[in-house]
Design a protein around this motif. Structure first.
Motif: not given
Length: 113
Positions: A1-11, A37-40
């Protein structure tokens, strides 16, 4: 899991609580909004509003209609999403960081700060 949603979609995603065992995210968007794209990790999602979404991961795609007040298990995954309804999406994600190591016998009762 690499794409933190807080980083990829901060708004759209914000951290509202975090400790060594869990991270709690608030997700909120409007009709037509999309996520990158993001991961959980393994998570529990609690819907605070009713909404419709399309999730995609590679060639897979699913459309979901969720009612307010539901709690759902979300297994670890990577995806992108789009609000395809006419209402705002509002949800809480409780992301698990690790397997529990057991409950200490002197654990305090009730919620901790």
């Amino acid at each position: 899991m690499s794409a933190d949603p807080v980083v990829t979609n901060p708004g759209l995603y914000t951290v509202i609580f975090e400790n060594e065992r869990v991270r709690v995210l608030r997700y909120r968007d409007r009709p037509g909004d999309s996520t990158s794209p993001h991961s959980h990790p393994d998570s529990v999602m609690v819907t605070l509003s009713s909404f419709s979404r399309r999730l995609t991961s590679g060639a897979r795609e699913v459309e979901l209609d969720l009612e307010a007040g539901q709690a759902r298990w979300v297994g670890a995954q990577e995806h992108a999403g789009r609000n395809i309804g006419d209402t705002e999406s509002h949800a809480i994600f409780v992301e698990l960081k690790e397997e529990p190591g057991g409950v200490p016998s002197e654990a305090p009762l009730g919620p901790a700060v």
